[in-house]
Design an enzyme around this catalytic site. Structure first.
Site, PDB file in Angstrom:
ATOM      1  N   GLU A  26       0.856  -1.199   0.000  1.00  0.00           N
ATOM      2  CA  GLU A  26       0.000   0.000   0.000  1.00  0.00           C
ATOM      3  C   GLU A  26       0.886   1.240   0.000  1.00  0.00           C
ATOM      4  O   GLU A  26       1.467   1.606   1.030  1.00  0.00           O
ATOM      5  CB  GLU A  26      -0.911  -0.004   1.235  1.00  0.00           C
ATOM      6  CG  GLU A  26      -1.774   1.244   1.316  1.00  0.00           C
ATOM      7  CD  GLU A  26      -2.530   1.365   2.646  1.00  0.00           C
ATOM      8  OE1 GLU A  26      -2.723   0.358   3.342  1.00  0.00           O
ATOM      9  OE2 GLU A  26      -2.915   2.497   2.974  1.00  0.00           O
ATOM     10  N   ARG A  85       0.298  10.246   0.007  1.00  0.00           N
ATOM     11  CA  ARG A  85       0.561  11.333   0.955  1.00  0.00           C
ATOM     12  C   ARG A  85       1.749  12.164   0.527  1.00  0.00           C
ATOM     13  O   ARG A  85       2.127  13.112   1.211  1.00  0.00           O
ATOM     14  CB  ARG A  85       0.853  10.769   2.344  1.00  0.00           C
ATOM     15  CG  ARG A  85      -0.354  10.106   2.917  1.00  0.00           C
ATOM     16  CD  ARG A  85      -0.061   9.521   4.270  1.00  0.00           C
ATOM     17  NE  ARG A  85      -1.067   8.515   4.533  1.00  0.00           N
ATOM     18  CZ  ARG A  85      -1.117   7.772   5.596  1.00  0.00           C
ATOM     19  NH1 ARG A  85      -0.198   7.896   6.533  1.00  0.00           N
ATOM     20  NH2 ARG A  85      -2.071   6.887   5.739  1.00  0.00           N
ATOM     21  N   THR A  90      -4.604   5.831   1.142  1.00  0.00           N
ATOM     22  CA  THR A  90      -5.052   7.217   1.373  1.00  0.00           C
ATOM     23  C   THR A  90      -5.858   7.757   0.188  1.00  0.00           C
ATOM     24  O   THR A  90      -5.741   8.934  -0.189  1.00  0.00           O
ATOM     25  CB  THR A  90      -3.857   8.171   1.707  1.00  0.00           C
ATOM     26  OG1 THR A  90      -2.899   7.467   2.511  1.00  0.00           O
ATOM     27  CG2 THR A  90      -4.332   9.366   2.520  1.00  0.00           C
ATOM     28  N   LYS A 124     -11.164  -1.935   5.886  1.00  0.00           N
ATOM     29  CA  LYS A 124     -10.065  -1.528   6.762  1.00  0.00           C
ATOM     30  C   LYS A 124     -10.681  -0.874   8.004  1.00  0.00           C
ATOM     31  O   LYS A 124     -11.549  -0.007   7.876  1.00  0.00           O
ATOM     32  CB  LYS A 124      -9.188  -0.529   5.999  1.00  0.00           C
ATOM     33  CG  LYS A 124      -8.251   0.310   6.857  1.00  0.00           C
ATOM     34  CD  LYS A 124      -7.309   1.119   5.985  1.00  0.00           C
ATOM     35  CE  LYS A 124      -6.699   2.272   6.755  1.00  0.00           C
ATOM     36  NZ  LYS A 124      -5.455   2.763   6.159  1.00  0.00           N
TER      37      LYS A 124
HETATM   38  C1  3PG Z   1      -2.579   4.404   8.023  1.00  0.00           C
HETATM   39  O1  3PG Z   1      -2.660   5.362   7.326  1.00  0.00           O
HETATM   40  O2  3PG Z   1      -3.144   3.351   7.744  1.00  0.00           O
HETATM   41  C2  3PG Z   1      -1.844   4.584   9.294  1.00  0.00           C
HETATM   42  O3  3PG Z   1      -1.152   5.790   9.287  1.00  0.00           O
HETATM   43  C3  3PG Z   1      -0.938   3.497   9.669  1.00  0.00           C
HETATM   44  O4  3PG Z   1      -0.889   3.550  11.005  1.00  0.00           O
HETATM   45  P1  3PG Z   1       0.433   3.231  11.799  1.00  0.00           P
HETATM   46  O5  3PG Z   1       1.455   4.229  11.333  1.00  0.00           O
HETATM   47  O6  3PG Z   1       0.052   3.408  13.244  1.00  0.00           O
HETATM   48  O7  3PG Z   1       0.862   1.823  11.472  1.00  0.00           O
END
Ligand code: 3PG
Length: 213
Positions: free
Chosen positions: A46, A50, A74, A134
């Site tokens: 993934e 960003r 995202t 998710k």
């Molecule tokens: C995401 O966007 O899915 C999260 O930022 C991931 O979360 P984590 O950095 O706590 O693993």
């Protein structure tokens, strides 16, 4: 522009215990990072939208690392979904759910893991045909207790809890019957990417792949 469907959302979730949540700032890191993850046993990647470089990184991985399956994370709009498909993403992940994102992904044939954090969001995603979701942000929004509570009313839904998940708490999530895999950034630390420490990332991926489900 439609994606030739080569994978389903269920297959994305089943492939490995962890989906890495990747942030790439430099296109030169895309190939070595993808190869390190694949070497460690993780193919579903993934790449979050960003950074300005994210779409190009997806395109590079799709072309140059055929063993990997590059997806876009995202996704917050129909335009994000379209740009991701155009870049060659094979799946999408969104931090929340809107009907327009769901419709765009359906129209594009882009498998989507929609982000949800409430019963209403689960119901809306289900109405639109999504059953692999998710749970985001998982730890912050109720964690294990929330997933256990959802087993009753939403027993047929499989979740990928993401947000606050790490090697230490991943086993508890993965032990739940409604959890297919977890997502997390811990296997792709920003400082390891910045330092080009691909062997560390390969080791973290290998370790994550040994997590039982
Ligand atoms: C995401 O966007 O899915 C999260 O930022 C991931 O979360 P984590 O950095 O706590 O693993």
């Amino acid at each position: 522009m439609a994606v030739t469907p080569s994978i389903s959302a269920a297959e994305v979730m089943r492939d490995a215990p962890v989906i890495p949540v990747i942030v790439l700032h430099d296109t030169k890191d895309a190939v070595p990072l993808a190869r390190a993850l694949v070497a460690g046993g993780i193919r579903m990647l993934e790449v979050t939208l960003r950074t300005r470089e994210a779409l190009e990184c997806i395109e590079i991985i799709a072309k140059e690392v055929p063993e990997a399956v590059a997806g876009a994370g995202t996704i917050r709009s129909a335009a994000d979904a379209q740009a991701s498909a155009l870049a060659g993403a094979k799946f999408g992940v969104s931090p929340g759910y809107t009907r327009s994102v769901g419709k765009a992904c359906h129209d594009l044939g882009l498998p989507l893991l929609p982000g949800v954090a409430t019963g209403s969001e689960i119901m809306m995603a289900q109405e639109d045909g999504f059953t692999e979701l998710k749970f985001f942000p998982a730890v912050q929004a109720g964690g294990l207790a929330m997933l256990k509570a959802w087993q009753g009313p939403f027993g047929e839904v499989k979740f990928c809890p993401t947000g606050g998940v790490h090697l230490g708490n991943a086993p508890e999530f993965l032990a739940l019957p409604n959890v297919a895999c977890v997502g997390g950034s811990w296997i792709v630390p920003v400082e390891a990417i910045a330092a080009g420490d691909w062997s560390r990332i390969e080791t973290l991926a290998r370790e994550a792949c040994q997590l039982a489900r």
